[in-house]
Design an enzyme around this catalytic site. Structure first.
Site, PDB file in Angstrom:
ATOM      1  N   ASP A 610       0.870  -1.171   0.000  1.00 51.16           N
ATOM      2  CA  ASP A 610       0.000   0.000   0.000  1.00 51.16           C
ATOM      3  C   ASP A 610       0.909   1.223   0.000  1.00 51.16           C
ATOM      4  O   ASP A 610       1.495   1.563   1.020  1.00 51.16           O
ATOM      5  CB  ASP A 610      -0.897  -0.030   1.238  1.00 51.16           C
ATOM      6  CG  ASP A 610      -1.805   1.194   1.325  1.00 51.16           C
ATOM      7  OD1 ASP A 610      -1.749   2.037   0.410  1.00 51.16           O
ATOM      8  OD2 ASP A 610      -2.553   1.302   2.308  1.00 51.16           O
ATOM      9  N   ASN A 612      -0.108   4.338  -0.868  1.00 49.27           N
ATOM     10  CA  ASN A 612      -0.870   5.558  -0.597  1.00 49.27           C
ATOM     11  C   ASN A 612      -0.543   6.668  -1.579  1.00 49.27           C
ATOM     12  O   ASN A 612      -0.471   7.841  -1.207  1.00 49.27           O
ATOM     13  CB  ASN A 612      -0.606   6.028   0.832  1.00 49.27           C
ATOM     14  CG  ASN A 612      -1.444   5.260   1.834  1.00 49.27           C
ATOM     15  OD1 ASN A 612      -2.645   5.081   1.648  1.00 49.27           O
ATOM     16  ND2 ASN A 612      -0.814   4.781   2.879  1.00 49.27           N
TER      17      ASN A 612
END
Length: 746
Positions: A610, A612
């Site tokens: 992840d 972001n």
């Protein structure tokens, strides 16, 4: 606008002292006239006495006279008299408590929730003239003289507007509802228009964990964001109305018309915060209205609505649901009267029937069937698969952050079963999970995945070192599982970005490093594997990057540090002598020599997690192109040693696995953010993509407000990709000159 002598409200407050009618006396504006009973019907609401279809009621020229009860032409009011509030059971009946009237304080207790409902109802009823809000707003903007000098805080620093988004959330700082030329608002609009940030998942906050708001995309910019179509006798709104193209709208007034239905296309106006449908002839509202999750004020006063669709339970930010003046089901009305709008919304949310499940996600093949067949017939073909999934840590899955999700679907006991089932069904060789806390890893995932021949490596975020034994079990981190019957773990290494940054000589004298990077405890877990049969080496890095878009510089620094460390680990790995393969039987002996690697760039490498960061970010540019300039906007003019003097670079030749099949449209789905923030990156010099797991059905997404829900246990979706290892010889000449077994080029 013509007003006869005085406002009706003034005549109500200052009646003629010669008038002996009990309805003309001064009394409490909400509770009604005490001590009155059996005196005939009360007058209509003062707000209605002024206008009838936009014209002046002649009875209002003499404010001192008692007001006769005049029926309305378009609809009837149900228990909605301005000085005669309906009792909790929704029916007017005689009370046997002395001589108190039904509207007296002695006969019933009005909760603050219901009192607020009645006050807002009166406000709406007094706004029934054509374009009332628009004219009032225009009048207010002309009459206010800006004579004061604005004093601002000279020390205030404007936050940077980011191009990245945190996970969504997953993990949704607030969205500006004002346009570049904001329209003036009236006093009645000020409350709902002022929009607080919609909270979303703080996927990586520093202990103590704070539920921080998440910046997300707001409505499209426009010079106006409110539309007043009230009081103009609209009878219908067609499904193809241009109204539904105004996706920038924040306030929409359709009150006091003759509408018998609202089209389901109203759900396209996803940024609405106030919707007024009062004073129409509605008998129901469309379930699709539950998609308007930004609504804070929904006024349905004075219609013919008897029940509400359970889909409205997803309106988790709703502060006021105006239902007075409707023959609404007594149990639903009672919830608002007793506990307010949030109680009713929670009830509708948790009792809403489970939607139909989506179709299974289909695999998207990058190679043709002929190529796949040729590879299957080649005994030297080596493939492996990788799954990447942010599972949404139990501690972050709160009603405050995911108020649109039924409480039962948000509980860990429900979600963990879906997560495990999904992960095991794909049967990937490597599982890279983020937001796994220590308790979940030890008590649940290890226990169940070991039965499927997986072994795991886990590291929590750095904050766990400062916590007690009980508290640290709730700290999340990254877990990597691998098929133990196929791969052997050679080495594992934790990358703590703050620690690595401290060790860099060019960072030591940088204030930005101390103030911005060191406070973040994000990590990556890097594992070195060897195929037990072929001896092929694989590096798998599992990362979770900081979420806050106001720290885009930190994201870029963390990813640059990650890749730099992976390059160092790969260089070391390439120098290790090849291990003899593990033979399971006589036929499993390799038919070709064990691979050797002249340098780390020749080792197949996976970096997933992840991040972001969206595809237009500096993080994506750095990973996909191998460099970013030292003055890249995502550094935000901060100083980070060589990164901001020379620019970070890498030689891994990374590509996004999903880019090979046409980038997926979203990996994170919440009401305020839908986009890509998770990736599986691979070294294109020595790996190729065979297939990737396809997208979630778009028809299904159009009917759900966001994840998690009954079918998706996290606000992220899992990514799965199958790779094939290019033979060592393929990494030497240009790829376009290498023939593959079926005569095609690799």
């Amino acid at each position: 606008m013509f007003y006869p002598q005085q406002s009706p409200a003034i005549s109500h407050k200052h009646p003629n002292h010669h008038d002996q009618s009990p309805w003309g006396r001064t009394h409490h504006p909400v509770l009604g006239p005490p001590g009155s009973q059996n005196i005939g019907p009360p007058p209509a609401s003062p707000g209605y006495a002024l206008y009838t279809n936009g014209s002046v009621n002649p009875m209002q020229h003499h404010p001192g006279h008692p007001l006769p009860h005049t029926p309305m032409t378009h609809h009837q009011h149900h228990n909605s008299l301005s000085h005669y509030p309906s009792p909790p059971n929704g029916h007017i009946h005689n009370q046997h408590m002395g001589q108190a009237s039904p509207g007296s304080a002695a006969s019933q207790i009005i909760t603050p929730h219901w009192q607020q409902q009645l006050l807002k109802c009166e406000m709406i009823r007094s706004s029934r003239s054509p374009h009332h809000r628009a004219r009032a707003s225009a009048m207010a903007s002309r009459s206010v003289t800006k004579s004061a000098i604005l004093i601002t805080n000279p020390n205030h620093v404007k936050p940077n507007n980011g191009t990245d988004v945190p996970d969504a959330a997953s993990k949704d700082s607030g969205t500006s509802t004002a346009s570049s030329t904001p329209a003036p608002t009236t006093a009645s609009e000020s409350s709902p228009v002022s929009s607080n940030s919609a909270p979303n998942h703080p996927s990586a906050t520093v202990a103590p964990i704070a539920e921080a708001p998440r910046p997300t995309a707001g409505p499209p910019e426009n010079t106006w964001n409110s539309l007043d179509m009230g009081g103009v006798n609209l009878k219908t709104i067609p499904h193809n109305s241009g109204l539904f193209t105004f996706t920038f709208l924040i306030n929409l007034y359709l009150n006091h018309n003759s509408l018998a239905a609202i089209p389901q296309e109203i759900s396209k106006l996803r940024h609405l915060e106030l919707l007024d449908l009062s004073g129409n002839a509605l008998t129901t509202v469309p379930p699709e209205m539950g998609m308007l999750t930004q609504l804070k004020e929904l006024y349905l006063f004075d219609n013919q609505i008897t029940t509400l669709p359970p889909e409205l339970g997803s309106l988790h930010q709703l502060q006021t649901l105006g239902i007075e003046g409707n023959p609404l089901d007594a149990s639903l009305k009672g919830m608002i009267q007793k506990d307010g709008t949030p109680a009713l919304i929670s009830y509708l949310r948790d009792t809403c029937p489970m939607p139909l499940p989506p179709p299974q996600r289909a695999w998207k093949n990058v190679i043709s069937p002929a190529e796949r067949e040729a590879l299957a017939n080649d005994p030297h073909t080596e493939t492996f698969s990788v799954l990447c999934y942010n599972i949404l840590c139990e501690k972050y899955a709160t009603e405050k952050l995911y108020g649109y999700t039924p409480s039962w679907a948000l509980s860990w006991d429900y979600r963990k079963e879906l997560i495990l089932t999904e992960v095991m069904n794909y049967d990937a060789d490597f599982l890279c999970l983020q937001e796994v806390d220590i308790a979940q890893y030890e008590d649940y995932f290890v226990k169940h995945l070991q039965a499927q021949d997986y072994e795991g490596i886990y590291y929590p975020k750095s904050r766990y070192k400062t916590m007690s034994d009980v508290e640290r079990r709730q700290v999340d981190g990254c877990a990597t599982f691998y098929k133990a019957n196929k791969y052997q773990l050679v080495e594992r290494q934790l990358i703590e970005f703050s620690t690595v940054a401290m060790q860099r000589p060019d960072f030591k004298k940088t204030d930005d490093m101390f103030n911005r990077v060191l406070g973040k405890d994000h990590i990556a877990v890097t594992c070195l594997f060897e195929n037990k049969k072929t001896g092929t080496r694989v590096i798998v890095a599992n990362a979770h990057i900081h979420w806050d878009p106001n720290f885009r510089d930190v994201k870029l620094v963390q990813v640059a540090l990650l890749v730099e460390e992976v390059e160092k680990i790969a260089a070391h790995f390439s120098k290790l002598p090849p291990r003899p393969p593990i033979s399971f039987d006589d036929q499993s002996s390799p038919s070709r020599p064990l691979p050797t690697y002249s340098d780390g760039t020749k080792i197949p490498t996976i970096i997933c997690g992840d991040f972001n960061s969206i595809p237009s970010s500096g993080v994506w540019e750095f990973l996909s192109t191998g460099s970013v300039p030292p003055d890249h906007p995502d550094f935000m003019s901060h100083l980070y040693g060589k990164y901001t003097t020379e620019g970070p670079r890498h030689r891994l030749n990374l590509k996004s696995a999903y880019a090979a099949a046409g980038e997926i449209s979203l990996t994170n789905y919440t009401p305020r953010f839908q986009g890509v923030v998770d990736y599986i990156w691979y070294s294109a010099s020595n790996l190729s993509v065979n297939a990737v797991l396809g997208e979630t059905d778009k028809g299904y997404l159009e009917k759900v407000v966001g994840f998690p829900n009954a079918h998706f246990p996290s606000d992220h979706v899992c990514l799965v990709s199958e790779f094939r290892v290019k033979p060592i010889r393929d990494t030497l000449p240009p790829p376009s000159t290498i023939p593959t077994p079926n005569g095609m080029h690799s």
